[in-house]
Design a protein around this motif. Structure first.
Motif, short mmCIF file in Angstrom:
data_model
loop_
_atom_site.label_atom_id
_atom_site.label_comp_id
_atom_site.label_asym_id
_atom_site.label_seq_id
_atom_site.Cartn_x
_atom_site.Cartn_y
_atom_site.Cartn_z
N ALA A 357 -15.03 1.50 9.27
CA ALA A 357 -14.24 1.83 8.08
C ALA A 357 -14.94 2.41 7.47
CB ALA A 357 -13.32 1.24 7.42
N SER A 385 -7.49 4.96 1.75
CA SER A 385 -6.34 3.92 1.39
C SER A 385 -4.71 4.68 2.21
CB SER A 385 -5.88 3.51 0.13
OG SER A 385 -6.20 4.31 -0.85
N LYS A 388 -5.25 5.09 5.86
CA LYS A 388 -4.66 4.60 6.63
C LYS A 388 -3.05 4.30 6.66
CE LYS A 388 -6.60 0.50 6.74
NZ LYS A 388 -6.89 -0.97 5.42
N ILE A 392 -3.47 7.77 10.44
CA ILE A 392 -3.87 7.89 11.69
C ILE A 392 -3.08 8.55 12.40
CG2 ILE A 392 -2.88 5.48 10.43
CD1 ILE A 392 -5.14 3.99 11.84
N LYS A 411 -7.53 2.00 15.62
CA LYS A 411 -6.76 0.80 14.72
C LYS A 411 -8.68 1.27 13.87
CE LYS A 411 -6.67 -3.94 14.71
NZ LYS A 411 -6.03 -5.27 15.51
N ILE A 412 -8.33 1.26 13.01
CA ILE A 412 -9.15 0.46 11.96
C ILE A 412 -10.22 -0.45 11.51
CG2 ILE A 412 -10.77 1.79 9.84
CD1 ILE A 412 -8.40 3.27 10.03
#
Length: 602
Positions: A357, A385, A388, A392, A411-412
């Protein structure tokens, strides 16, 4: 005996025959090059875009055959006009019409066969080197394209030799019906065209109507489908011919009544054009069509060449992605004119790929916005934000981690979680260049190194450069056809117009010799000739440009947004007109050399 006499006649007039032989040779070479593509079914089927444009080859072949027939008719007329006086002398000296007719037949056939053989040989060389150069310049690879193709050689030989046999028979019949006196004085016959105002008006109106139908057909190709091509071809040809016949002589005769006609050699110039243009109507029509097709084909080809990179740039966000870049790849990346570069660390485990991240916040992932209709807009950088939530799932981001069967699930993780996460560590560097076309050589080398080290699923692309390669494979054949046909039609155009003008030069020698004897300076004669030939080049050029501007409508369905057939045509037009001007200057120089009297002629 007849063979020796025919060869002696050709040898004695070799300078005159050289113009004819050069024109016919170029014509045969161009036809072979076209036939090599149009008849090679393996080549057409192996290249998708060219296969879809096979109808264009069909119509192009028919058009080229018609142009070849007209061209050989003019060549044949030129050949006969040069020798009519000699044939008349032979008959006065006791030769029978039959023997002279056989001599005419043999001379025409010898010249035609030689021109065809040299033309095919030249076509083989041009197919190998010119086509190869064109493909290398465009960065294309087309399968099953060979320089030597036997069916094309046979087709060219049969067409040209067959046409020359017909031309020889025509000369034989024409000669037997012409009196000896007319043959002896053939060079002194005047050709005064007659103007009927009512007929001129009808021809002009019909010409405009036919042109309007042709232009409408090209614009309505989506509705008319393939019917639009022959409809436009026939109507525009008829319209151009009728409009030339209706207007050119009328304009010339109107100018002869002005004060401008009384200045310098303008009156003589208009007189020359008055006798010349009416006989040139068919040739000017053909040249205007060749001009339009050459310019149109090159415009479309250059349009694809210029716009395919622009189209590829709109398909995604980054230009190229390089995984685990080594020193050599990093050096190549540094050579790119980058608009945005970012490097991310991945950890791959199972079917999941993990991202840090902290890296995503420090180097925001770029996203391309699209309209509701799916049209690409600008590139922006989302907040972390927002990324995400939606970014993504973006296909460009998913493509950064591809397995053998598809993309990993991203996946972060926080920096601390990412550090503890097990899995294969991979770094990926994404680069978005400012102009894809400017960096194509470097991108090609980078992509070759990347695909050699990291495999990706078939039919999937990573980055705009790979999208460009895919698009080039689809549309590159059309780009090649555009340039190839443009060059072929340009060469044919120059050959036709140059030959037609130079074929009348020997008859003009006497007129300019008379002007010289009455005291007209060389400078005035040069200036007058430059204007006369310039007008003959200008007439089809203007008509050809108008045809192209309307004709490009036909390519709108093939060049959908963001591409456009009209985008950037100014430079293409200027370059083409520059080449056309070079042909004009070459023709002018040759004409000056033939017709201008030497100082010893005084």
């Amino acid at each position: 005996m007849l063979g020796k006499l025919a060869l002696a006649g050709i040898k004695n007039r070799r300078r005159d025959y050289l113009v004819l032989l050069a024109g016919l040779t170029m014509s045969a070479a161009i036809f072979y090059m076209f036939a090599n593509l149009a008849t090679n079914q393996a080549f057409i089927k192996a290249n998708g875009a060219i296969s879809s444009a096979s109808a264009v080859f069909g119509f192009g072949a028919v058009l080229l055959i018609l142009i070849t027939v007209v061209y050989i008719m003019y060549a044949n007329s030129f050949l006969l006009s040069m020798r009519q006086h000699d044939y008349g002398l032979f008959m006065m000296l006791g030769a029978t019409r039959k023997r002279v007719g056989e001599l005419v037949f043999l001379e025409t056939l010898i010249l035609g066969t030689v021109a065809t053989a040299i033309g095919i040989a030249l076509g083989l060389l041009m197919s190998k080197f010119l086509v190869g150069f064109l493909l290398n310049a465009l960065g294309l690879h087309l399968s099953h394209l060979t320089a030597v193709y036997l069916p094309a050689i046979v087709a060219t030989a049969l067409l040209y030799v067959g046409l020359f046999i017909l031309a020889s028979l025509f000369n034989l019949v024409r000669l037997t019906r012409t009196t000896v006196l007319k043959l002896l004085h053939s060079d002194e016959l005047a050709n005064q065209p007659k103007v009927n105002p009512v007929r001129q008006l009808i021809q002009g109106v019909l010409g405009i109507v036919f042109l309007a139908i042709g232009y409408w057909a090209m614009a309505a190709i989506t509705d008319l489908k393939l019917t639009a091509i022959p409809l436009a071809l026939v109507t525009i040809t008829l319209g151009t011919y009728l409009l030339f016949r209706a207007t050119i002589l009328t304009i010339i005769r109107a100018l002869r009544r002005t004060s401008w006609a009384k200045k310098r050699l303008n009156g003589f110039l208009l007189g020359q054009l008055n006798f010349r243009v009416h006989n040139y109507t068919r040739m000017l029509t053909i040249v205007s069509l060749l001009f339009a097709m050459a310019l149109g084909a090159i415009t479309v080809g250059s349009g694809y060449h210029r716009q395919l990179p622009l189209m590829a740039e709109k398909t995604g966000t980054y230009t190229i992605a390089v995984h685990d870049a080594n020193a050599h790849e990093q050096k190549l990346i540094d050579q790119l004119d980058s608009a945005y570069t970012a490097t991310y660390t991945q950890k791959r485990q199972g079917k999941t790929v993990y991202y840090n991240a902290a890296e995503l916040k420090r180097q925001p992932v770029e996203q391309r916005a699209y309209t509701k209709a799916g049209m690409a807009k600008h590139v922006s950088r989302q907040s972390f934000s927002e990324f995400k939530k939606s970014g993504i799932k973006d296909l460009d981001f998913l493509s950064l981690a591809l397995g053998k069967v598809g993309a990993y699930t991203p996946k972060i993780l926080s920096a601390a979680q990412f550090k503890r996460q097990a899995g294969q560590t991979v770094t990926v560097t994404t680069v978005r260049v400012k102009h894809l076309a400017a960096d194509l050589p470097t991108l090609k080398r980078l992509n070759r190194l990347e695909t050699a080290r990291f495999s990706q699923p078939a039919q999937m692309t990573v980055g705009n450069y790979q999208n460009f390669v895919l698009v080039l494979g689809i549309f590159g054949g059309l780009e090649f056809i555009g340039y190839f046909l443009g060059i072929a039609f340009l060469a044919m155009l120059a050959s036709c117009l140059m030959f037609k003008i130079l074929s009348g030069a020997p008859g003009d020698q006497r007129r300019y010799r008379m002007l010289y004897k009455v005291g007209v300076r060389h400078g005035l004669m040069r200036h007058g000739i430059a204007k006369e030939i310039g007008i003959l080049f200008l007439i089809p050029g203007i008509m050809g440009i108008i045809d192209v501007l309307f004709g490009l409508q036909m390519f709108k369905p093939l060049m959908a947004a963001p591409m456009s057939p009209y985008q950037g045509i100014g430079w293409t037009f200027l370059i083409f007109i520059g080449l056309y001007a070079i042909y004009y200057l070459i023709t002018l120089g040759l004409y000056w050399r033939i017709v201008l009297p030497k100082s010893t002629d005084a």
